[in-house]
Scaffold this active site. Structure first.
Site, PDB file in Angstrom:
ATOM      1  N   GLU A 131      40.892  37.670 113.773  1.00 47.71           N
ATOM      2  CA  GLU A 131      41.790  38.773 114.163  1.00 47.71           C
ATOM      3  C   GLU A 131      41.029  40.096 114.184  1.00 47.71           C
ATOM      4  OE1 GLU A 131      45.773  39.077 112.233  1.00 47.71           O
ATOM      5  OE2 GLU A 131      45.225  41.169 111.890  1.00 47.71           O
ATOM      6  N   ARG A 178      49.923  39.316 117.471  1.00 49.14           N
ATOM      7  CA  ARG A 178      48.692  40.098 117.208  1.00 49.14           C
ATOM      8  C   ARG A 178      47.867  40.276 118.489  1.00 49.14           C
ATOM      9  NH1 ARG A 178      51.607  39.980 113.506  1.00 49.14           N
ATOM     10  NH2 ARG A 178      51.160  39.409 111.348  1.00 49.14           N
ATOM     11  N   SER A 206      44.006  40.518 107.026  1.00 54.27           N
ATOM     12  CA  SER A 206      43.816  39.121 107.455  1.00 54.27           C
ATOM     13  C   SER A 206      42.633  39.048 108.399  1.00 54.27           C
ATOM     14  CB  SER A 206      45.056  38.617 108.191  1.00 54.27           C
ATOM     15  OG  SER A 206      46.179  38.787 107.395  1.00 54.27           O
TER      16      SER A 206
HETATM   17  P1  FAD Z   1      40.557  50.526 113.916  1.00 53.51           P
HETATM   18  O1  FAD Z   1      40.119  49.475 112.963  1.00 53.51           O
HETATM   19  O2  FAD Z   1      39.982  51.888 113.779  1.00 53.51           O
HETATM   20  O3  FAD Z   1      40.371  50.014 115.377  1.00 53.51           O
HETATM   21  C1  FAD Z   1      40.783  48.720 115.743  1.00 53.51           C
HETATM   22  C2  FAD Z   1      40.513  48.530 117.261  1.00 53.51           C
HETATM   23  O4  FAD Z   1      41.343  49.392 118.015  1.00 53.51           O
HETATM   24  C3  FAD Z   1      39.086  48.909 117.638  1.00 53.51           C
HETATM   25  O5  FAD Z   1      38.686  48.050 118.670  1.00 53.51           O
HETATM   26  C4  FAD Z   1      39.206  50.334 118.147  1.00 53.51           C
HETATM   27  O6  FAD Z   1      38.218  50.678 119.075  1.00 53.51           O
HETATM   28  C5  FAD Z   1      40.562  50.308 118.810  1.00 53.51           C
HETATM   29  N1  FAD Z   1      41.271  51.603 118.759  1.00 53.51           N
HETATM   30  C6  FAD Z   1      41.590  52.311 117.652  1.00 53.51           C
HETATM   31  N2  FAD Z   1      42.307  53.394 117.990  1.00 53.51           N
HETATM   32  C7  FAD Z   1      42.424  53.385 119.342  1.00 53.51           C
HETATM   33  C8  FAD Z   1      43.049  54.242 120.296  1.00 53.51           C
HETATM   34  N3  FAD Z   1      43.728  55.341 119.930  1.00 53.51           N
HETATM   35  N4  FAD Z   1      42.962  53.923 121.614  1.00 53.51           N
HETATM   36  C9  FAD Z   1      42.289  52.822 122.004  1.00 53.51           C
HETATM   37  N5  FAD Z   1      41.664  51.968 121.164  1.00 53.51           N
HETATM   38  C10 FAD Z   1      41.745  52.250 119.834  1.00 53.51           C
HETATM   39  N6  FAD Z   1      47.601  44.336 110.685  1.00 53.51           N
HETATM   40  C11 FAD Z   1      48.811  43.827 111.007  1.00 53.51           C
HETATM   41  O7  FAD Z   1      49.109  43.618 112.201  1.00 53.51           O
HETATM   42  N7  FAD Z   1      49.739  43.539 110.042  1.00 53.51           N
HETATM   43  C12 FAD Z   1      49.503  43.748 108.743  1.00 53.51           C
HETATM   44  O8  FAD Z   1      50.376  43.488 107.904  1.00 53.51           O
HETATM   45  C13 FAD Z   1      48.220  44.265 108.363  1.00 53.51           C
HETATM   46  N8  FAD Z   1      47.920  44.450 107.070  1.00 53.51           N
HETATM   47  C14 FAD Z   1      46.683  44.921 106.726  1.00 53.51           C
HETATM   48  C15 FAD Z   1      46.411  45.090 105.364  1.00 53.51           C
HETATM   49  C16 FAD Z   1      45.175  45.580 104.976  1.00 53.51           C
HETATM   50  C17 FAD Z   1      44.878  45.759 103.493  1.00 53.51           C
HETATM   51  C18 FAD Z   1      44.208  45.918 105.952  1.00 53.51           C
HETATM   52  C19 FAD Z   1      42.885  46.507 105.531  1.00 53.51           C
HETATM   53  C20 FAD Z   1      44.480  45.747 107.302  1.00 53.51           C
HETATM   54  C21 FAD Z   1      45.725  45.233 107.692  1.00 53.51           C
HETATM   55  N9  FAD Z   1      46.052  45.034 109.049  1.00 53.51           N
HETATM   56  C22 FAD Z   1      47.290  44.555 109.387  1.00 53.51           C
HETATM   57  C23 FAD Z   1      45.045  45.300 110.106  1.00 53.51           C
HETATM   58  C24 FAD Z   1      45.004  46.795 110.552  1.00 53.51           C
HETATM   59  O9  FAD Z   1      45.528  47.614 109.563  1.00 53.51           O
HETATM   60  C25 FAD Z   1      45.782  47.034 111.855  1.00 53.51           C
HETATM   61  O10 FAD Z   1      45.260  46.245 112.891  1.00 53.51           O
HETATM   62  C26 FAD Z   1      45.725  48.513 112.287  1.00 53.51           C
HETATM   63  O11 FAD Z   1      46.584  48.706 113.397  1.00 53.51           O
HETATM   64  C27 FAD Z   1      44.321  48.982 112.644  1.00 53.51           C
HETATM   65  O12 FAD Z   1      44.372  50.384 112.832  1.00 53.51           O
HETATM   66  P2  FAD Z   1      43.071  51.278 112.734  1.00 53.51           P
HETATM   67  O13 FAD Z   1      43.448  52.662 113.130  1.00 53.51           O
HETATM   68  O14 FAD Z   1      42.455  51.118 111.408  1.00 53.51           O
HETATM   69  O15 FAD Z   1      42.189  50.599 113.855  1.00 53.51           O
HETATM   70  P1  NAP Z   2      53.080  35.088 103.288  1.00 53.12           P
HETATM   71  O1  NAP Z   2      54.400  35.752 103.104  1.00 53.12           O
HETATM   72  O2  NAP Z   2      52.400  34.467 102.117  1.00 53.12           O
HETATM   73  O3  NAP Z   2      53.194  34.004 104.451  1.00 53.12           O
HETATM   74  C1  NAP Z   2      52.070  33.253 104.847  1.00 53.12           C
HETATM   75  C2  NAP Z   2      52.116  33.102 106.329  1.00 53.12           C
HETATM   76  O4  NAP Z   2      53.245  32.327 106.687  1.00 53.12           O
HETATM   77  C3  NAP Z   2      52.229  34.432 107.009  1.00 53.12           C
HETATM   78  O5  NAP Z   2      51.023  34.715 107.607  1.00 53.12           O
HETATM   79  C4  NAP Z   2      53.393  34.297 107.969  1.00 53.12           C
HETATM   80  O6  NAP Z   2      53.034  34.432 109.321  1.00 53.12           O
HETATM   81  C5  NAP Z   2      53.969  32.932 107.724  1.00 53.12           C
HETATM   82  N1  NAP Z   2      55.370  33.115 107.322  1.00 53.12           N
HETATM   83  C6  NAP Z   2      55.845  33.292 106.071  1.00 53.12           C
HETATM   84  N2  NAP Z   2      57.199  33.365 106.088  1.00 53.12           N
HETATM   85  C7  NAP Z   2      57.562  33.268 107.374  1.00 53.12           C
HETATM   86  C8  NAP Z   2      58.817  33.285 108.032  1.00 53.12           C
HETATM   87  N3  NAP Z   2      59.957  33.414 107.361  1.00 53.12           N
HETATM   88  N4  NAP Z   2      58.823  33.177 109.374  1.00 53.12           N
HETATM   89  C9  NAP Z   2      57.676  33.048 110.054  1.00 53.12           C
HETATM   90  N5  NAP Z   2      56.463  33.020 109.489  1.00 53.12           N
HETATM   91  C10 NAP Z   2      56.399  33.117 108.158  1.00 53.12           C
HETATM   92  O7  NAP Z   2      52.072  36.120 103.974  1.00 53.12           O
HETATM   93  P2  NAP Z   2      51.261  37.334 103.371  1.00 53.12           P
HETATM   94  O8  NAP Z   2      49.840  37.053 103.509  1.00 53.12           O
HETATM   95  O9  NAP Z   2      51.804  37.741 102.045  1.00 53.12           O
HETATM   96  O10 NAP Z   2      51.621  38.471 104.437  1.00 53.12           O
HETATM   97  C11 NAP Z   2      52.950  38.927 104.573  1.00 53.12           C
HETATM   98  C12 NAP Z   2      53.109  39.550 105.951  1.00 53.12           C
HETATM   99  O11 NAP Z   2      52.189  40.646 106.110  1.00 53.12           O
HETATM  100  C13 NAP Z   2      52.815  38.567 107.094  1.00 53.12           C
HETATM  101  O12 NAP Z   2      53.700  38.838 108.147  1.00 53.12           O
HETATM  102  C14 NAP Z   2      51.396  38.895 107.480  1.00 53.12           C
HETATM  103  O13 NAP Z   2      51.135  38.617 108.844  1.00 53.12           O
HETATM  104  C15 NAP Z   2      51.315  40.391 107.194  1.00 53.12           C
HETATM  105  N6  NAP Z   2      49.945  40.767 106.841  1.00 53.12           N
HETATM  106  C16 NAP Z   2      49.075  40.922 107.848  1.00 53.12           C
HETATM  107  C17 NAP Z   2      47.772  41.296 107.583  1.00 53.12           C
HETATM  108  C18 NAP Z   2      46.805  41.539 108.709  1.00 53.12           C
HETATM  109  O14 NAP Z   2      45.741  42.076 108.471  1.00 53.12           O
HETATM  110  N7  NAP Z   2      47.138  41.172 109.918  1.00 53.12           N
HETATM  111  C19 NAP Z   2      47.354  41.491 106.273  1.00 53.12           C
HETATM  112  C20 NAP Z   2      48.266  41.273 105.262  1.00 53.12           C
HETATM  113  C21 NAP Z   2      49.568  40.924 105.555  1.00 53.12           C
HETATM  114  P3  NAP Z   2      52.900  35.870 110.065  1.00 53.12           P
HETATM  115  O15 NAP Z   2      51.589  36.382 109.658  1.00 53.12           O
HETATM  116  O16 NAP Z   2      52.968  35.471 111.486  1.00 53.12           O
HETATM  117  O17 NAP Z   2      54.024  36.734 109.658  1.00 53.12           O
END
Ligand code: FAD
Ligand code: NAP
Length: 337
Positions: free
Chosen positions: A333, A164, A238
């Site tokens: 995050e 991340r 998250s």
């Molecule tokens: P924004 O929220 O609009 O911006 C985020 C940051 O990036 C800000 O600082 C902004 O200024 C900057 N930015 C945006 N666009 C640009 C650009 N073109 N150039 C330069 N800077 C820019 N993230 C994960 O990694 N894995 C997941 O599984 C995941 N699941 C999610 C589930 C849900 C329900 C939600 C709500 C979020 C989740 N996220 C997840 C977080 C999020 O979706 C990601 O980080 C996504 O990439 C953010 O994109 P955005 O366009 O909404 O960014």
């Molecule tokens: P989950 O499957 O319940 O797992 C809980 C956590 O354990 C996860 O965060 C994941 O880390 C870790 N994990 C589970 N299985 C793993 C494996 N086989 N190897 C390594 N790490 C493992 O998680 P969840 O909340 O339902 O989310 C599922 C996936 O979607 C995850 O990868 C999570 O990161 C992603 N997610 C991200 C966001 C966001 O906003 N960033 C929101 C929702 C879901 P990792 O997170 O490192 O994978």
């Protein structure tokens, strides 16, 4: 180019926080972006970008010029019998691009289905889910340097992608606008189904047929059942990163908490932040309009009219209680605005 004053950002962030931007402009093309950057307001005001607003928490009025990115376009850069490189413009929806690739049989990002937000934000935190990160298919991104207004291409090895994390969140924070991203897909994909329930769902509901379409559908199914839909309940996914601790720290914690989930990480042991938060009793916590989601302790939620300050305060309380109980410092995050 129209620049609005005191525009509410409520429709532009998935937490649905009602804070405004002093100035606000929308860009549909690279030319629009340059026009905005050359505008007198941009000479004196700080500039920030917003895509899907799914990774930010607004805690106060956003001073300066907020630029909403709506630059669209998808084009094939090159292809052979095995691979294809595709360029996505920054304002494209990430999930729509996943479906675009999946529908054509191009593999590599099917595990990243249903992540909200735009293409342009995806490299910033090296989005990841279900064992896959954008870095696994990333070729390059084209950027515009905000102060010199010159273009620069960042290649995979220059982005310093981590968990991340990327160079755009650290050394180069807020210095570049990402204009487009090039991803390389396989035409003979090998699916990654080891993570979570993907394999189980494919066996039970898709007759053991491992295809990128079925993997994408399984991920969509799991996510829809576990995560709150931001259209219904405000959230930014998250709120905290999963901490990675030294092996010795994990080992001493495991004596007290033998059932603590843990995973090997490149530089230590990853402990799910959701488990730590749940152990501290926060899962399902609610205080008026804000709280911790009942099915996913990593997700803070705005039920209706919560303020960003309330959610930020809740996140601080969670950090404090996890630190007191486990001596582990959780890192946010979500970007705090
Ligand atoms: P924004 O929220 O609009 O911006 C985020 C940051 O990036 C800000 O600082 C902004 O200024 C900057 N930015 C945006 N666009 C640009 C650009 N073109 N150039 C330069 N800077 C820019 N993230 C994960 O990694 N894995 C997941 O599984 C995941 N699941 C999610 C589930 C849900 C329900 C939600 C709500 C979020 C989740 N996220 C997840 C977080 C999020 O979706 C990601 O980080 C996504 O990439 C953010 O994109 P955005 O366009 O909404 O960014
Ligand atoms: P989950 O499957 O319940 O797992 C809980 C956590 O354990 C996860 O965060 C994941 O880390 C870790 N994990 C589970 N299985 C793993 C494996 N086989 N190897 C390594 N790490 C493992 O998680 P969840 O909340 O339902 O989310 C599922 C996936 O979607 C995850 O990868 C999570 O990161 C992603 N997610 C991200 C966001 C966001 O906003 N960033 C929101 C929702 C879901 P990792 O997170 O490192 O994978």
């Amino acid at each position: 180019m129209t620049i609005l004053e005191n525009q509410s950002l409520k429709p532009y962030n998935t937490f649905h926080i009602d804070e405004s931007a002093t100035f606000f402009g929308t860009i549909h093309t690279e030319k629009d972006l340059l026009e905005l950057l050359n505008h007198p307001i941009a000479q004196t005001e700080p500039i920030s970008f917003i895509g899907g607003g799914s990774n930010i928490l607004l805690t106060q009025k956003k001073e300066g010029l907020v630029v909403y990115n709506s630059i669209k376009g998808i084009s094939i850069v090159e292809e052979n019998d095995d691979d294809i490189i595709v360029q996505f413009m920054a304002g494209e929806s990430w999930h729509d691009c996943v479906i675009w690739a999946v529908d054509r049989g191009y593999g590599g990002i099917e595990n990243l289905s249903l992540i909200p937000g735009t293409i342009g934000a995806a490299p910033i935190q090296n989005i990841g889910a279900y064992g896959v990160e954008i870095k696994d298919v990333f070729v390059s991104c084209e950027t515009l340097h905000l102060s010199t207004k010159t273009k620069k291409t960042f290649w995979l090895d220059e982005c310093q992608f981590g968990y991340r994390d990327s160079i755009f969140k650290r050394n180069l924070k807020d210095q570049y606008f990402i204009l487009s991203v090039r991803l390389k897909f396989s035409k003979h994909p090998k699916c990654s189904i080891e993570y979570g329930d993907i394999q189980k769902i494919i066996e039970q509901e898709y007759n053991h047929e491992v295809t990128i379409k079925n993997v994408s559908n399984a991920v969509i199914q799991i996510r829809s059942s576990k995560l709150p839909d931001p259209a219904v309940i405000g959230n930014a996914g998250s709120f905290f990163k999963n901490p990675v601790v030294e092996i010795s720290i994990y080992e001493s914690l495991a004596i007290t908490y033998p059932s603590m989930p843990h995973f090997d990480a490149p530089n230590g042991i990853k402990i799910p932040a959701a488990w730590l938060i749940e152990q501290c009793g926060w899962k399902g916590y609610r205080n008026g309009d804000f709280g911790v989601h009942e099915r996913q302790a990593l997700v803070l939620v705005n039920y209706a009219g919560a303020s960003g300050q309330e959610l930020l305060g809740l996140s601080t309380d969670i950090i404090t209680s996890v630190q007191q109980r486990f001596n582990i410092l959780l890192e946010r995050e979500v970007n705090i605005w």
